[in-house]
Design an enzyme around this catalytic site. Structure first.
Site, PDB file in Angstrom:
ATOM      1  N   GLU A 128      75.946   3.070   7.160  1.00 41.85           N
ATOM      2  CA  GLU A 128      74.808   2.548   6.409  1.00 41.85           C
ATOM      3  C   GLU A 128      74.533   1.066   6.625  1.00 41.85           C
ATOM      4  OE1 GLU A 128      72.819   4.564   4.796  1.00 41.85           O
ATOM      5  OE2 GLU A 128      74.109   6.263   5.321  1.00 41.85           O
ATOM      6  N   SER A 132      74.080  37.443 -53.758  1.00 42.03           N
ATOM      7  CA  SER A 132      75.343  37.566 -54.495  1.00 42.03           C
ATOM      8  C   SER A 132      76.365  36.488 -54.149  1.00 42.03           C
ATOM      9  CB  SER A 132      75.950  38.944 -54.251  1.00 42.03           C
ATOM     10  OG  SER A 132      75.116  39.945 -54.782  1.00 42.03           O
TER      11      SER A 132
END
Length: 765
Positions: A180, A458
């Site tokens: 690079e 309930s």
């Protein structure tokens, strides 16, 4: 004859002279703007780092309920690699009777765990032995690194693991320079010679071999600019690269490059920097990479999508080998090293994907709890590490149970609109270990566990019975209640004629039995005698503080709560009357490792432990003889538990809330449109609860009796005293002095026994 060349007119020259200062000023302003942009971003907070969210770590020890299959599942979730050589951390191999693994080092909020080589031997369905192989010694406890279950990302969803330049392997830097930027330490940001050389090399190779842009230019493109391809962007890139080189050292630029470069895409998550890329592709830290790993990472710099090793392995392989050839040409490695590395496979892990949000409902809760103390931008940019209470094994079993049971219920009810929400906590401390807000565990959106307010039916009844048992001179578990028709008149409302679910009246029944079988008529009569307002006071003591309509129908559960609120209410019952806030977070750690906050256990006694013990005793009978009996189709017969079914009018909502010795769970099943689900609590929610806890719970419920209790043999049908040998006789706890005076038909009238402790309560069931 050639025409004479025309010279600029005097007027044009004067215009250039006049415009020159403005052009120079404009250019200087342009450079100043670029300089400001570079300094502002490079010197300030360079990256918005997402918060990483972790599950509760698994702990292994001799006797732990982990078998080989479960541990292999965990290792797969942690992205461990099968490697007989244990060449790096995060590796394992199987043996005849166990697994040998090399754990990863990990820094928790309380201490750092080193990497260990451990042999785990299994026997009898659990862990039999842990041996640290390097030392040849038994290991009492192994705390694995936690699974990352998600992150809180900024809008761009970029992810990275920051590294210092000194942490970058020398081979990685050499590979970068080879392909690079060979003159990184010689140029000043832009290299004309490098561009020309790259063009020639690419032509000779017939492929993209070298990069024309310097590392500095690549950093500028990734860090400051967009991906558009225009001359203006290229001009900006060149000038910004020059500015960057003028203002900062090569080491600062290189370190920023290593952390910024884009190296892949994992769904919506962008992989930036070599630190994260090393973990993503190889499940290794940078310092554990071998030459062929390094070369592949550098190969990706040129184009992560083009050279994707998962989608285009051949292209990735060729590009990696070119990187190795370039390293040989530059003298960084020799030809033999290159050939050896080129013979190696790509060596990427099989399933690298990591969901941004694996458990969206739970992460939603975590975010809500964190936002009480942290700004939203802190959660998406400061790199916090958030350690939660989620137990991925419990969550897995909850999801499996919900998915399986709801498919069965769809077929039974001929509905595809059933939904569910569920919460599982640790009974001891209120830590949330599993949570679902949708029947699809991966769905993000409406979180039913936190936001769906539904009538609880309930599930309210224990509040009524707890209120009664707080007055032991009037009410005990054996007190007979009349389960018979009742007319309830309220001003301005029609007469209410409640009925039992089975449309029958059961006459005089003991108090515990009325709760176990969820008799509506007995509950209404009891609640009206106590006063609806007094039951609301008890509700407050259970931790529910929202507004309540104090009407008679409240006694049968017209109150609407979320599953999260129900879990908090039942957590108090499971915690002997101590309000225990439900929590999803253990600790928050800053990026630098400093612990910002630890979230410890916080409790407050709100209810008398004796009356809670008596109600919990009755709730145990719900599962052994009452409406919760179907649970034992999924639970081991030896696993004692307590709980309550809940069903609302027209079978709209199916609820179950219950607890064993180690876990508490709340499940709701119903429809979002509030149409009848055609399910009672036992037919729907109870099954999900029981299938989950049957898989994960290993501690039977063992209630701790208060000192002021005594025990007596009671006839289960009539509630009268009896002898041990009489039919239907069971031992019940009573507050001292409250043992019933009346006797059943069978019994000799002996004196009540002294406090018998928890051993006696088992005779009830």
């Amino acid at each position: 004859m050639r025409p004479a060349r025309r010279r600029p007119s005097g007027g044009f020259r004067r215009l250039l002279v006049l415009a020159a200062p403005f052009l120079i000023a404009g250019f200087m302003a342009y450079i100043a703007y670029l300089d400001y942009t570079v300094r502002e971003q490079f010197e300030g907070k360079r990256w918005a780092l997402p918060a990483r969210v972790y599950a509760d770590p698994a702990e292994l020890y001799a006797g732990a309920h982990w078998d080989a299959a479960q541990l292999l599942w965990l290792l797969d979730e942690l992205k461990y690699r099968e490697d007989a050589g244990l060449s790096s951390q995060g590796a394992y191999y199987r043996t005849r009777d166990g697994i040998v693994l090399k754990t990863r080092e990990f820094k928790f909020w309380d201490k750092a765990e080193p990497s260990r080589e451990v042999r785990v031997r299994f026997a009898g369905g659990g862990v039999a032995e842990l041996v640290e192989t390097g030392r040849g010694q038994s290991l009492p406890l192994l705390r694995m690194e936690p699974i990352q279950i998600g992150s809180f990302y900024p809008a761009l969803k970029e992810d990275r693991v920051l590294i210092k330049l000194r942490q970058a392997p020398d081979l990685l830097l050499k590979a970068l320079f080879s392909t690079e930027d060979r003159e990184f330490y010689q140029h000043h940001g832009v290299s004309a010679r490098g561009i020309l050389r790259a063009i020639v090399a690419d032509i000779r190779a017939g492929a993209l071999v070298q990069g024309g842009s310097t590392l500095t230019q690549q950093l500028v493109k990734n860090f400051f600019l967009t991906s558009e391809r225009t001359w203006w962007r290229k001009l900006n890139e060149i000038f910004m690269a020059l500015i960057l080189e003028a203002r900062y050292s090569k080491e600062e630029i290189l370190e920023a490059y290593l952390n910024e470069i884009y190296l892949g895409q994992d769904g919506a998550r962008a992989i930036h920097g070599f630190g994260l890329a090393s973990r993503y592709y190889f499940s290794r830290s940078l310092d554990e990479l071998e030459l062929h790993h390094v070369a592949l990472l550098v190969a990706l710099v040129r184009g992560p999508s083009v050279y994707d090793p998962f989608k285009s392995p051949d292209k990735a392989h060729k590009r990696r080998d070119l990187v190795l050839d370039e390293m040989v040409e530059q003298g960084y490695i020799n030809a033999k090293q290159a050939v050896t590395a080129q013979a190696r496979p790509l060596d990427v892990i099989q399933n690298p994907h990591q969901a941004i949000s694996r458990y969206p409902a739970f992460l939603d809760l975590v975010r809500r709890q964190l936002q009480r103390e942290y700004r939203p931008e802190d959660l998406t940019s400061e790199g916090l590490r958030i350690f939660t209470t989620l137990d991925v094994n419990v969550q897995r079993h909850l999801e499996q149970a919900a998915t399986t049971i709801l498919k069965q219920l769809d077929a039974r009810t001929r509905s595809t609109q059933l939904e569910t929400a569920a919460i599982v906590t640790r009974r001891a401390n209120g830590e949330i270990v599993a949570l679902m807000g949708d029947r699809d565990p991966g769905a993000a959106g409406f979180n039913r566990a936190l936001d769906a307010e539904r009538q609880i039916g309930s599930l309210y009844k224990p509040v009524v019975y707890l209120t009664a048992l707080a007055s032991p001179r009037k009410y005990t578990l054996a007190t007979p209640l009349q389960d018979s028709a009742v007319r309830v008149k309220s001003p301005g409302s029609p007469v209410w004629l409640p009925k039992n679910y089975d449309n029958r009246e059961h006459g005089a029944v003991p108090l515990y039995r009325a709760l176990a079988h969820s008799y509506n008529l007995a509950t209404i009569r009891l609640g009206m005698s106590l006063g609806v307002g007094n039951t609301v006071k008890t509700l407050r003591k259970l931790g529910v503080d929202k507004p309540v309509d104090q009407v008679p129908a409240l006694l049968l559960g017209t109150l609407a709560l979320t599953p999260f609120e129900v879990a908090g209410m039942y957590q108090t019952l499971a915690s002997e009357g101590f309000i225990t806030p439900l929590r999803a977070i253990q600790a928050v750690v800053a990026q630098d490792g400093k612990t910002l906050r630890r979230y410890g256990l916080s409790v407050k006694q709100s209810l008398d432990a004796t009356s809670v013990y008596l109600v919990d005793t009755a709730l145990r009978s719900v599962l052994r003889e009452g409406t919760g009996r179907p649970a034992y189709a999924y639970l081991p017969s030896t696993l004692e538990a307590a709980g309550k079914t809940g069903t609302t009018n027209e079978l709209r909502d199916s609820w179950f809330a219950g607890f064993t010795g180690d876990y508490l769970g709340v499940v709701w099943v119903g429809r979002d449109d509030n149409q009848p689900a055609q399910l009672t609590g036992a037919q729907g929610a109870l099954k999900v609860w029981a299938a989950t806890l049957g898989a994960v719970s290993h501690e039977p419920l063992a209630l701790d009796p208060p000192d002021n209790l005594e025990w007596a043999w009671i006839d289960r049908e009539t509630g009268g005293r009896t002898d041990e040998g009489c039919p239907g006789a069971s031992r019940f706890p009573f507050v001292a002095g409250s043992v019933p005076a009346r006797w059943s038909a069978c019994g000799g009238g002996g004196m009540p026994e002294a406090a018998g402790g928890e051993a006696g309560i088992k005779d009830l069931f």
